[in-house]
Design an enzyme around this catalytic site. Structure first.
Site, PDB file in Angstrom:
ATOM      1  N   GLU A 187      10.601   0.524  10.129  1.00 47.89           N
ATOM      2  CA  GLU A 187      11.644   1.526   9.895  1.00 47.89           C
ATOM      3  C   GLU A 187      10.981   2.870  10.166  1.00 47.89           C
ATOM      4  OE1 GLU A 187      13.689   4.142   9.008  1.00 47.89           O
ATOM      5  OE2 GLU A 187      13.688   3.729   6.854  1.00 47.89           O
TER       6      GLU A 187
ATOM      7  N   LYS B 289       0.857  -1.184   0.000  1.00 46.88           N
ATOM      8  CA  LYS B 289       0.000   0.000   0.000  1.00 46.88           C
ATOM      9  C   LYS B 289       0.888   1.227   0.000  1.00 46.88           C
ATOM     10  CE  LYS B 289      -1.773   2.556   3.246  1.00 46.88           C
ATOM     11  NZ  LYS B 289      -1.636   3.898   2.648  1.00 46.88           N
TER      12      LYS B 289
ATOM     13  N   GLU C  63      10.681  14.682  15.375  1.00 51.38           N
ATOM     14  CA  GLU C  63      11.118  14.660  13.982  1.00 51.38           C
ATOM     15  C   GLU C  63      10.212  15.630  13.206  1.00 51.38           C
ATOM     16  OE1 GLU C  63      10.229  11.105  11.622  1.00 51.38           O
ATOM     17  OE2 GLU C  63      12.264  11.223  10.813  1.00 51.38           O
TER      18      GLU C  63
ATOM     19  N   CYS D 260      14.200  10.082   6.748  1.00 48.68           N
ATOM     20  CA  CYS D 260      14.274   9.623   8.145  1.00 48.68           C
ATOM     21  C   CYS D 260      15.699   9.647   8.649  1.00 48.68           C
ATOM     22  CB  CYS D 260      13.629   8.251   8.294  1.00 48.68           C
ATOM     23  SG  CYS D 260      13.944   7.169   6.926  1.00 48.68           S
TER      24      CYS D 260
END
Ligand code: ADP
Ligand code: MG
Length: 504
Positions: free
Chosen positions: A270, A196, A405, A305
């Site tokens: 992850e 997806k 983040e 990331c």
């Protein structure tokens, strides 16, 4: 710094071609070997973040569509898993060849829906994805078991078997890379796949599956689109999905673990990062300054990331490095992602754009903090989610600007006096994905490599993950590793121990 010249002919031709492709893919998913609309037939709008226009309406899959795709993958599994691994590897190589033939239109489509500049980001991403596929295709010969000398008259051996249907859920920041990093190991090991894509960038994923499907047997690769709760959750929960590989945010990563708890299937996560990039006073600054900018992934609007978003500079070189970095950042050309001259494109969505602005506003309101450069959209680009590379100093480590983040072109600057102080600051985070140290001192380099609590550590460079180098996080940055032989074996196969007693 920004470009507002009228569109040149090649740019408008590239845009028209990518738009035509987006229209062709509208409402479609790739399931069971065919590009087709899912049963529910619902759609949602996909926006071009560089001009805020709607480029297409993508299929909005819900639970029954997900089930339909998983069943297609499940039907394809027995034949695919029994096929000799060398044939699977060979087919993946041929699929990579097909991808290479389609590289340029694919890169354009990617740039159109992600806002990532063609020259600096989208084109290299396609090349990297092909490299990944080839790497995993070549690992077929590593799919082997072993024998164990055991009792007399017994044959004890360990078989390595695929898991079944793999469910992959990926984000929008590097859709093609993250598709291939999951698809490659899953397929070569004999699993089939339902992926997806992210709701912000679903089209390139569908198109890539369509290309790979020209070579692979029907149902081996299936790609759907839709929202997290509506399509991602039923995919992770589906009883026939025997492995979930997720890349995205920490809160959703936690959710994924909860979803699979009932059926106990293996998961790779992850997740995010807030990685340190440290420059010692003995560093080669001619390399460190570009390394800070590359590490921040500014040419991907900081949407990575592994971005080195916390920059620690030794007191003795602080002012010089900041001045040189700001000067270099001011040269970065921001503009239309499809323009060859553009080095930095647009932030993915209004939501992310507002999020970046909110963190910068928070920084502005922080006593003692200072916006060193950037901190606003570039002048002249009033449509699209463009934002200038931003450096901020004086943010306390406890501030959300430092702990969260941001996932945008915003880096924090800190001054330190000695290595131990820098190391302690570097580790003062919930995350542990990446990090780098710039120094000529071998002892410090090795101490850093040993003591940084992160899964991907570099000295005197800040490159991204590459095929063959295990990649993954410590702490809240995730579970499991990707990009490597071991990750394929550990995360996409199971072992079975067999003992045959032939004494009788
Ligand atoms: P971001 O917020 O940066 O987009 P997310 O972690 O929310 O990152 O999204 C990454 C991927 O996870 C996307 O494909 C998204 O649709 C999917 N996703 C989001 N929420 C869920 C959820 N509750 N369950 C399953 N998948 C989800
Ligand atoms: Mg989210």
């Amino acid at each position: 710094m920004s470009s507002l010249e009228p569109l040149s002919a090649p740019v408008s031709a590239a845009r028209a071609a990518a738009l035509a492709e987006a229209h062709r893919l509208a409402g479609q998913v790739l399931v069971g070997g065919q590009l087709q609309p899912p049963p529910s037939g619902r759609t949602f709008a996909v926006e071009n973040p560089a001009d805020e226009t709607i480029i297409a309406h993508a299929a909005r899959c819900e639970a029954r569509d997900v089930g339909w795709a998983v069943e297609a993958a499940h039907r394809a599994y027995p034949a695919w898993s029994r096929r000799p691994a060398r044939e699977r590897g060979e087919l993946l190589h041929r699929a990579a060849d097909r991808l290479e033939q389609e590289a340029e239109p694919l890169a354009r489509l990617l740039a159109l829906e992600t806002g990532n500049a063609l020259a600096t980001q989208s084109r290299p991403e396609v090349a990297g994805a092909i490299e990944l596929l080839r790497f995993f295709a070549g690992l077929w010969s590593e799919l082997k078991g072993r024998t164990i000398p055991w009792d007399p008259n017994t044959l004890a051996y360990v078989r390595r078997e695929p898991l079944g249907v793999v469910g992959a859920i990926i984000p929008w920041n590097a859709p093609l890379t993250l598709l291939c990093v999951k698809l490659g190991p899953a397929l070569v090991a004999g699993n089939t796949l339902v992926v997806k894509g992210a709701e912000q960038a679903p089209l390139t994923v569908i198109r890539t599956a369509e290309i790979l499907n020209e070579v692979l047997p029907a149902g081996v690769v299936n790609a759907i689109s839709g929202f997290g709760e509506e399509a991602g959750k039923p995919l992770a929960e589906h009883p026939l999905v025997r492995k979930v590989s997720f890349t995205g945010s920490v809160p959703v990563g936690r959710q994924i673990l909860r979803y699979v708890a009932e059926k106990l299937c293996p998961v790779t996560l992850e997740l995010g990062g807030k990685s340190p990039n440290i420059v010692m006073d003995d560093a080669d600054l001619d390399k460190a300054v570009p390394g800070l900018i590359a590490g921040m992934r500014f040419t991907r609007q900081g949407q990575s990331c592994s971005a080195g978003t916390r920059i620690y500079l030794h007191d003795r070189i602080y002012d010089q490095v900041v001045a040189r970095t700001v000067e270099a950042l001011e040269q970065l050309k921001i503009g239309d992602p499809l323009d060859e001259a553009t080095q930095m494109g647009a932030i993915i969505s209004r939501e992310q754009f507002e999020r970046v602005k909110a963190y910068v506003d928070m920084a502005r309101a922080t006593p003692g903090a200072r916006i060193v450069c950037g901190g606003s959209p570039p002048p002249g680009l009033d449509r699209g989610y463009f934002y200038t590379p931003t450096l901020i100093e004086g943010i306390p480590h406890a501030s959300p600007v430092c702990t969260d983040e941001i996932f945008g072109p915003v880096a924090l600057l800190y001054r330190f006096r000695d290595f131990d102080e820098a190391l302690a600051l570097a580790n003062d985070t919930q995350y542990g994905l990446a990090g780098a140290l710039w120094t000529r001192d071998l002892a410090k380099a090795l101490a850093f490599a040993e003591k940084l609590q992160a899964g991907f550590v570099q000295v005197n460079q800040y490159a991204g993950p590459r095929a063959g180098l295990p990649y993954g996080g410590y702490k809240m940055s995730g579970l499991g590793r990707e990009y490597s032989l071991e990750s394929m074996l550990e995360h996409f196969t199971a072992t079975k121990t067999v003992i045959v007693n032939y004494a009788t």
